[in-house]
Design an enzyme around this catalytic site. Structure first.
Site, short mmCIF file in Angstrom:
data_model
loop_
_atom_site.label_atom_id
_atom_site.label_comp_id
_atom_site.label_asym_id
_atom_site.label_seq_id
_atom_site.Cartn_x
_atom_site.Cartn_y
_atom_site.Cartn_z
CG ASP A 1 18.08 11.40 14.18
OD1 ASP A 1 19.20 11.02 14.57
OD2 ASP A 1 17.33 12.11 14.86
CG ASP B 1 18.51 11.05 18.04
OD1 ASP B 1 19.70 11.05 18.36
OD2 ASP B 1 17.81 12.07 18.06
CG ASP C 1 14.14 14.54 17.24
OD1 ASP C 1 13.94 15.64 17.79
OD2 ASP C 1 15.25 13.98 17.26
#
Length: 968
Positions: free
Chosen positions: A647, A273, A643
């Site tokens: 995700d 990400d 995080d």
């Protein structure tokens, strides 16, 4: 209040539950009242989703004005769906029946609920109706163990186990068959064997079953226990690594899954990400464009731009509306402290940055509840009624609020969202070219952009829309899609006010980490929800892509499906022809991916296999997981790192999931196999812990097969000297101690072993290719261990037979000499394969060697055992020690000679780096004396890298070939 205190297990659905400040919520409740006059309460959800910020929960409008006495006697009906584990969603309706009023249905959302395991904070009391209890709560439905992940090493071990099992079956059948033949032809003639001429019908099974017992140790049952114990220690090494401790947030690295450490050393693709993973997720309002005027472009800070400050002080209408949208269109909760200052609690860092920036420009949000919001502008207070909130979703990519001016009574629609969601909804005739240019420019600077819009609503239009919105909100079936359709009808003909640009800085060490991982042969993809230009700029800043002449960025885009598929074919053709000479990367967005997966998934899979780098923008959580699944489907070992809650699906889909304990909470970290504080720690997690774990696991697993095969082959050789009768050479005590103690403890020393230093690994990350290619645990290396076990069995057995097979020797003496030879050989095998020595290693290897003699001397002193006096007699004979020395010399001599000549004439990259370390203590690339060796090491590493890529490509040649051409 007339309430009684009960246990959580005594709560039933429909009960009214009263809570006090700091109470843990015992079940899922629909909030119907709080001590706050505005019907607000605060809950801490960290135990549920890991997010540390307090969440606001609101009493439904239907019960907002009920008194405490009415709450005690309230009656009604709640329509809710069956229990599920979605903690972000609750689609239900409520109707209350008061003594004199029959209310209409009121829609309920997750904002009206208190979920089990959360805590009530900063609220004197709250009450709610129990809707889910026990294991049917949302928290209870999320419990359960994740499916175990099978590592690449585990798969290889399973294959080897099957091969050994088949060998075992063959040995049992063959030796059992010939054993019966020998018995019928020779055994019956030997009177001392006392074979019956005619035994029971099952007599032909006795000898094969004896061999089955002898060969049962061919498959080491202890391998599972040994590996699990070793992997548990590897996990502790990660937890204890001080170099992976984030001192800024006081966050250590943590291993939640102790079973997949070796897979870290074989990672081929990292999918990461962007926001909060590569960047800090600390949003700072930097620039903006209002009414075609760019602010902050000169000094990079719009809040210090004199032109913007003058526009605010002169009450520029567009600027005022712009700031109002920033202050009101959000889910931010203002919190007043005792000294009167206002701070903001926000679930989104972007919203907090916008509200804080508006406050710095004198548009301060000072209070807010479920129905009203108050702002203070230039010393004057303005009250707005919050009529409706059109919540943000990943599909809509925008958020809107409908407010009513408390002074004029006018109704306004305030909207903010991505440029692709807001700009197309501008009113006909508005010129938006300047805003498109602003979005492009801000994206080139790596800034996150949002567009703001405004629309005045007629009261009749709003009432009609509100009725439709109410019906959609009360729907229990497809509520989200129905709400989105209704919202789409209102969010049109917007007056575009401008564009905001927010900076999210890169984390410290990200560029260096990505460069190191790419040098190690790991392909890195960035999956983000941001727009393309922003993602590309971040990719340049963090070394994901370069601006060098030999690099090229291949866009996969287009206005139509045909254009997108054509650009995909073009990117695939270029990649196949130039991927060896150029550093290529492709970029695509969520819309293009959706079309590609629908019409040309196979072509995209071939492109993914050839691409070291990809930038995927505007990705939804589902699409992130789909990309991981594509790479897994062709055999690549993937690692996903993120995080945030968006995700989690990607992290759970990957072979290895890594979560960062960031500002978005701990949802990703709790769903992951490993959690770290910063992205930069990923290099140690993979290159150091992953590589060492793979090396150690490779040795431990193959050594476990070796030591079991060694003792088993000796038993098989003895069978040819015992009439193939299936008699065991060793007694049961010796066999048990051999597997459980004598050979299990020394191998545990490998958990401390390091073939090369950490400094060398980080300096030459290409060495990871040994692990990625599986060079230490494969069919070839196992054949080497298999051959070694057979050779050592021959050495031990024939030297023992030659030295002690005479009329004076007892069977127990022969057995103990053979067992001693095995112990001596295994001690030297472990010692030879150990690259670094520590006190625990020396103690476990040679302390165990001494313990072998001490234990057997003690057993030899017990008259009731068959080993009585055996060890005393052997240790007193010089021939015994000569036999042991000869066994080691003959057994280890050829192995050492082979290794010497291999390292001399065909050294691997590891051998070269080990030699350099031994000669210089550590690698110093600036020293001229090492230049030749280092050049040789680099050559070997380069060949290894290209060889691994060729290997992987050949494994999936049908996929990489043109469908129109025959594969191969």
């Amino acid at each position: 209040m007339g309430a009684i205190q009960i246990k959580a297990q005594e709560i039933h659905v429909g009960d009214i539950v009263w809570l006090h400040e700091n109470d843990e919520i015992p079940c899922d409740l629909v909030l119907i009242g709080t001590s706050d006059p505005q019907g607000i309460c605060y809950v801490e959800t960290s135990a549920l989703d890991g997010e540390t910020d307090l969440k606001t929960r609101i009493v439904p409008s239907i019960s907002a004005n009920l008194s405490v006495k009415q709450l005690e006697k309230v009656k009604g009906v709640i329509e809710c769906p069956n229990p599920d584990n979605d903690i972000r969603r609750f689609d239900a309706n409520m109707r209350l029946f008061l003594p004199t009023i029959d209310n209409e249905k009121c829609p309920l959302t997750i904002n009206n609920t208190l979920l089990q395991s959360c805590y009530l904070r900063y609220t004197e009391w709250a009450c709610g109706v129990a809707v889910y209890t026990g294991n049917e709560t949302k928290s209870g439905m999320t419990r359960g163990t994740a499916e175990p992940k099978l590592t690449a090493a585990d798969v290889m071990i399973d294959k080897l186990t099957i091969a050994i099992f088949l060998l075992q079956i063959v040995v049992v059948l063959v030796l059992g068959y010939f054993g019966n033949i020998w018995k019928d032809t020779q055994g019956l003639k030997q009177w001392y064997l006392m074979y019956h001429v005619k035994g029971p019908w099952y007599d032909f099974l006795v000898i094969p079953l004896r061999f089955e017992l002898l060969c049962s140790i061919m498959i080491p049952i202890s391998i599972k226990v040994t590996l699990d114990l070793s992997k548990g220690v590897y996990a502790k090494f990660i937890d204890w690594d001080e170099q992976m401790f984030d001192w800024e947030t006081n966050t250590p690295a943590h291993s939640a899954n102790t079973a997949i450490s070796e897979d870290l050393g074989q990672v081929e693709y990292i999918l990461t990400d962007k926001t909060g993973t590569l960047t800090e997720n600390r949003m700072i309002f930097k620039q903006c464009c209002i009414s075609n005027t760019m602010y902050g472009s000169d000094n990079g800070d719009a809040l210090k731009d004199a032109r913007l400050l003058n526009a605010v002080s002169s009450n520029d209408p567009d600027v005022i509306k712009f700031l109002m949208v920033m202050a009101l269109c959000n889910t931010v909760v203002p919190v007043k402290s005792n000294d009167g200052t206002v701070s903001y609690k926000a679930q989104s860092q972007d919203e907090e940055a916008l509200v804080t920036a508006a406050s710095n420009l004198n548009m301060m949000l000072i209070s807010k509840d479920s129905s009203t919001a108050e702002i203070c502008f230039n010393g004057s207070k303005f009250l707005y009624e919050l009529l409706d909130i059109l919540e943000f979703t990943s599909d809509r990519k925008r958020m809107s609020v409908v407010v009513k001016d408390g002074q004029t009574g006018k109704i306004h629609l305030l909207s903010k969202g991505a440029d692709e969601a807001i700009l197309p909804r501008a009113y006909p005739g508005q010129q938006i070219q300047r805003y498109l240019e602003a979005v492009e420019m801000y994206s080139q600077l790596g800034l996150r952009t949002l567009c703001l819009g405004w629309r005045d609503l007629e009261e009749d239009e709003y009432k009609e829309w509100s009725k439709n919105f109410q019906e959609a909100s009360c729907s229990l079936d497809n509520r989200e899609s129905k709400i989105a359709k209704v919202c789409h009808g209102l969010e049109r003909d917007l007056y575009i006010l401008g564009v905001t640009a927010i900076e999210d800085r890169l984390q410290d060490g990200v560029p260096e980490t990505i460069k190191l991982l790419r040098n190690a042969g790991i392909n890195v993809w960035m999956l983000t929800g941001d727009k393309q230009n922003t993602a590309i700029q971040i990719g340049l800043l963090c070394n994901l892509i370069t601006s060098e002449p030999n690099s090229q960025l291949l866009p996969i885009s287009g206005k139509t499906e045909e254009d997108i598929l054509r650009s995909l074919d073009r990117a695939l053709l270029i990649t196949k022809n130039t991927c060896e000479t150029k550093d290529l990367a492709f970029v695509l967005d969520g819309r293009a991916l959706e079309i590609i997966l629908k019409h040309s998934k196979e072509s995209f899979t071939r492109l993914a296999m050839l691409s070291r780098t990809a930038i995927c923008c505007r990705m939804t959580p589902l699409q992130k997981a789909q990309l991981v699944a594509i790479l897994k489907s062709v055999g690549y070992l993937t690692l996903a790192i993120g995080d945030g809650g968006n995700d989690v699906r990607m992290i759970q889909e990957a072979n290895i999931g890594v979560g960062i304990s960031g500002r978005e909470g701990l949802q990703a970290a709790r769903a992951a196999d490993y959690s770290i504080g910063k992205f930069k720690f990923l290099k140690r997690l993979i290159l150091i812990h992953g590589r060492y774990s793979y090396n150690r696991t490779a040795f431990i697993s193959q050594y476990s097969f070796y030591k079991s095969l060694l003792i088993c082959f000796i038993q098989i050789l003895f069978a040819f000297f015992s009439g193939l009768s299936g008699t065991s050479l060793f007694n049961s005590i010796s066999l048990m101690a051999y597997n459980v103690f004598y050979t299990s403890l020394p191998v545990m020393t490998i958990i401390f072993d390091k073939d090369i230093s950490e400094t060398t690994i980080l300096q030459y990350p290409q060495i990871l290719q040994h692990s990625q290619a599986g060079r230490l645990l494969n069919r070839t290396t196992f054949c080497g261990w298999f051959g070694r076990s057979l050779y050592h069995a021959l050495v031990v057995f024939f030297i023992t037979v030659y030295a002690y097979a005479d009329e004076k020797s007892e069977m127990q003496e022969l057995s103990m000499v053979a067992l001693s030879g095995c112990i001596w050989l295994q001690a030297f095998v472990v010692t030879m394969d150990t690259n670094s020595f520590t006190y625990p290693q020396i103690i476990l290897i040679w302390g165990n060697f001494v313990a072998f003699y001490m234990i057997n001397l003690i057993l030899s002193a017990i008259p009731s055992l068959h080993m009585y006096t055996i060890m005393f007699r052997l240790c007193g004979q010089p021939s015994y020690w000569i036999t042991m020395a000869l066994t080691v010399a003959v057994g280890m001599g050829p192995v050492m000679a082979f290794r010497y000549f291999r390292n001399l004439y065909r050294p691997s990259a590891i051998n070269i780096l080990q030699q350099i370390e031994q000669s210089n203590g550590s690698i110093q690339p600036s020293r001229n004396v090492e230049s030749a060796a280092l050049k040789s090491a680099r050559t070997n590493l380069t060949n290894l890298l290209s060889g691994s890529r060729r290997k992987r490509s050949s494994d999936y040649q049908p996929l990489l070939s043109d469908p129109a051409e025959p594969a191969g």
